[in-house]
Every structure is written in C-alpha cells, then in structure tokens.
Design a protein around this motif. Structure first.
Motif, PDB file in Angstrom:
ATOM      1  N   GLY A 186       0.790  -1.230   0.000  1.00  0.00           N
ATOM      2  CA  GLY A 186       0.000   0.000   0.000  1.00  0.00           C
ATOM      3  C   GLY A 186       0.819   1.276   0.000  1.00  0.00           C
ATOM      4  O   GLY A 186       0.263   2.375   0.044  1.00  0.00           O
ATOM      5  N   THR A 187       2.139   1.156  -0.063  1.00  0.00           N
ATOM      6  CA  THR A 187       3.008   2.328  -0.067  1.00  0.00           C
ATOM      7  C   THR A 187       2.788   3.164  -1.326  1.00  0.00           C
ATOM      8  O   THR A 187       2.696   2.625  -2.429  1.00  0.00           O
ATOM      9  CB  THR A 187       4.489   1.911   0.005  1.00  0.00           C
ATOM     10  OG1 THR A 187       4.709   1.151   1.182  1.00  0.00           O
ATOM     11  CG2 THR A 187       5.398   3.139   0.016  1.00  0.00           C
ATOM     12  N   LEU A 188       2.708   4.465  -1.150  1.00  0.00           N
ATOM     13  CA  LEU A 188       2.556   5.364  -2.286  1.00  0.00           C
ATOM     14  C   LEU A 188       3.928   5.736  -2.829  1.00  0.00           C
ATOM     15  O   LEU A 188       4.857   6.022  -2.064  1.00  0.00           O
ATOM     16  CB  LEU A 188       1.806   6.635  -1.881  1.00  0.00           C
ATOM     17  CG  LEU A 188       0.347   6.494  -1.450  1.00  0.00           C
ATOM     18  CD1 LEU A 188      -0.220   7.867  -1.113  1.00  0.00           C
ATOM     19  CD2 LEU A 188      -0.484   5.828  -2.530  1.00  0.00           C
ATOM     20  N   TRP A 189       4.047   5.752  -4.146  1.00  0.00           N
ATOM     21  CA  TRP A 189       5.277   6.191  -4.792  1.00  0.00           C
ATOM     22  C   TRP A 189       5.574   7.634  -4.401  1.00  0.00           C
ATOM     23  O   TRP A 189       6.738   8.013  -4.228  1.00  0.00           O
ATOM     24  CB  TRP A 189       5.139   6.051  -6.297  1.00  0.00           C
ATOM     25  CG  TRP A 189       6.352   6.433  -7.093  1.00  0.00           C
ATOM     26  CD1 TRP A 189       6.484   7.489  -7.948  1.00  0.00           C
ATOM     27  CD2 TRP A 189       7.616   5.746  -7.117  1.00  0.00           C
ATOM     28  NE1 TRP A 189       7.741   7.525  -8.508  1.00  0.00           N
ATOM     29  CE2 TRP A 189       8.454   6.459  -8.012  1.00  0.00           C
ATOM     30  CE3 TRP A 189       8.111   4.611  -6.478  1.00  0.00           C
ATOM     31  CZ2 TRP A 189       9.765   6.063  -8.278  1.00  0.00           C
ATOM     32  CZ3 TRP A 189       9.424   4.223  -6.737  1.00  0.00           C
ATOM     33  CH2 TRP A 189      10.231   4.951  -7.630  1.00  0.00           C
ATOM     34  N   TYR A 190       4.543   8.428  -4.251  1.00  0.00           N
ATOM     35  CA  TYR A 190       4.694   9.833  -3.832  1.00  0.00           C
ATOM     36  C   TYR A 190       5.465   9.915  -2.516  1.00  0.00           C
ATOM     37  O   TYR A 190       6.420  10.696  -2.386  1.00  0.00           O
ATOM     38  CB  TYR A 190       3.317  10.473  -3.682  1.00  0.00           C
ATOM     39  CG  TYR A 190       3.347  11.897  -3.161  1.00  0.00           C
ATOM     40  CD1 TYR A 190       3.381  12.971  -4.047  1.00  0.00           C
ATOM     41  CD2 TYR A 190       3.348  12.164  -1.792  1.00  0.00           C
ATOM     42  CE1 TYR A 190       3.412  14.278  -3.576  1.00  0.00           C
ATOM     43  CE2 TYR A 190       3.392  13.465  -1.317  1.00  0.00           C
ATOM     44  CZ  TYR A 190       3.424  14.512  -2.206  1.00  0.00           C
ATOM     45  OH  TYR A 190       3.467  15.805  -1.732  1.00  0.00           O
ATOM     46  N   ASP A 191       5.052   9.111  -1.539  1.00  0.00           N
ATOM     47  CA  ASP A 191       5.696   9.161  -0.221  1.00  0.00           C
ATOM     48  C   ASP A 191       7.133   8.663  -0.284  1.00  0.00           C
ATOM     49  O   ASP A 191       8.015   9.192   0.406  1.00  0.00           O
ATOM     50  CB  ASP A 191       4.891   8.328   0.776  1.00  0.00           C
ATOM     51  CG  ASP A 191       3.509   8.909   1.034  1.00  0.00           C
ATOM     52  OD1 ASP A 191       3.359  10.141   0.908  1.00  0.00           O
ATOM     53  OD2 ASP A 191       2.588   8.129   1.338  1.00  0.00           O
TER      54      ASP A 191
END
Length: 245
Positions: free
Chosen positions: A207-212
C-alpha cells in the motif's frame, strides 16, 4: 465516441489539480505519469487532457511565447492514440532512446504549442511534424548538467533529456506529471518554478505510495498528490480512443 466521434471530454477534468498552478505559464510540460501500464491503476488520459487544457488557456493570453510538451512512453497505444486525438496532429518529433537492459520505455513525443496557432485553431495550437526545426526555442539551459542525470535509476535517454533542456529557458517554468529518481535533476534544471504531480494509487503490495517514497528522499521538491478517475484498461481505451460508447 468521446474523442473521435465528437463526444464531450469534460469528464476528464482533473478535479484534484491544484488551483495555484493554473495561473502559471508553463514553458515545458513533461507527461510521464501516471504509470499507465500493466492493466492496473489509472491511465494517462487525464494528464494528457489537462495538459492540452492548460496550454490552450495560457496561450490565449500570451504573445510570442510557446510551450513544449513531451509525452513519454509514446510507443504505447494510449500515449500515442490519445495524444493524437486530443492535440489533433502528429508530434513535432519523436525521440527514441537507446535500448537498455531493464528499461521498457522507448519513445518520447515532442509537441510545440504557440500563441498564434492557439488563437486561430483552438485545440490544434502546435507545430506539426512537417514544421521546420528552426522553430525550436533558442533559450537553452546549461546542457552540461546532462552529466548529473541519473541514467542508472531513470528511464529517459540522454538524447531525450537534452532535447527537453534545450526547450526549457534558463528561467522557465517546468511542470512534470510524475515523480521519480530524476526529479531532483529536473528541479535544478531551471531557476524558474518546477512542480511535480503524482497520483495517489498505491503501486506496491503493502500500500506504499510512490509519492511518499520519492518525497521521503527529496522533501524539498514542490509536489502535489492528484487523484485520477480513469482506468488503464481495454474498456477505457475503447471508449476514449477506439470510438466505443
């Protein structure tokens, strides 16, 4: 129907697009997001459509200026066919990068929009592929900065990067659809404003966002999360490009 058959494209408006970016004249726009592959997540319909809307609007109030738009991964059907439908013509040029192991992206389309054509023809306000190369911007950045481009972690070829730098004025404004390991490079490519837009679709199983992930490495970047409502699948392609209902 929605594109080729005269249907409305208004539903492609990106509601999460930051209002603070609308009054800026963007000298160069790079469309390299969302991911747009693997039959998952959003496609690039909205980023391409919003780019056309931004450029057409800003050209109506500008005299003697032009904007360069680069659509990455142009060998793919969505990027190639939808760009043609939205912009109305073939690109000024298509730049191919040298093949490299582990890199699937290959082509990058270069469109040039100018004030005169926008006023006369509306949507088709750019140089087509039959235009002379002398029309390219003469305001160049320091192309020596090519030496700092992270070739091992980014997918663009150096020839493509150099073309973008050549089009970007030293104090020009750069809008990039997408965040990546080359974002810090682009942030230093001009003394003007540089903004990155990244989607909120989790690209990893946890669920990790590429943005973060990218902003954790480069927290100084001016970037915004946006939410796309179109899907990257055959059904969406058929409706927006293939003429389906």
């Amino acid at each position: 129907k929605l594109v080729g058959g005269g249907g409305s494209q208004k539903h492609l408006k990106l509601e999460s697009f930051p209002d603070s970016l609308r009054g800026v004249f963007w000298d160069v726009v790079i469309v390299d997001a969302p991911l747009g592959c693997c039959n998952a997540g959003p496609g690039r319909y909205q980023s391409i459509y919003m780019t056309q809307q931004l450029v057409t609007h800003q050209m109506k109030d500008s005299v003697g200026r032009q904007t360069h738009v680069f659509v990455d991964d142009y060998e793919r059907s969505v990027e190639r066919d939808f760009s043609y439908h939205v912009f109305g013509k073939e690109p000024y040029e298509v730049l191919k990068r040298n093949a490299r192991e582990g890199v699937t992206a290959n082509e990058q389309a270069h469109f040039i929009f100018r004030e005169k054509d926008c006023i006369v023809t509306g949507m088709n306000c750019f140089f087509g592929s039959n235009r002379s190369r002398e029309n390219r911007s003469t305001h160049t950045t320091n192309v020596a900065s090519l030496n700092t481009f992270p070739t091992e972690r980014a997918q663009m070829g150096l020839n493509q990067v150099e073309t973008i730098l050549t089009a970007l004025p030293k104090d020009g404004n750069l809008l990039v659809w997408g965040l990546g390991h080359d974002s810090a490079f682009w942030d230093n490519a001009t003394s003007g404003r540089v903004v990155f837009l990244e989607d909120d679709f989790p690209q990893k199983k946890d669920g990790t966002l590429w943005y973060d992930e990218i902003m954790g490495q480069y927290p100084h970047l001016e970037s915004y999360k946006v939410h796309y409502t179109t899907k990257n699948n055959e059904e969406t392609y058929g409706k927006l490009v293939g003429g389906g209902g």
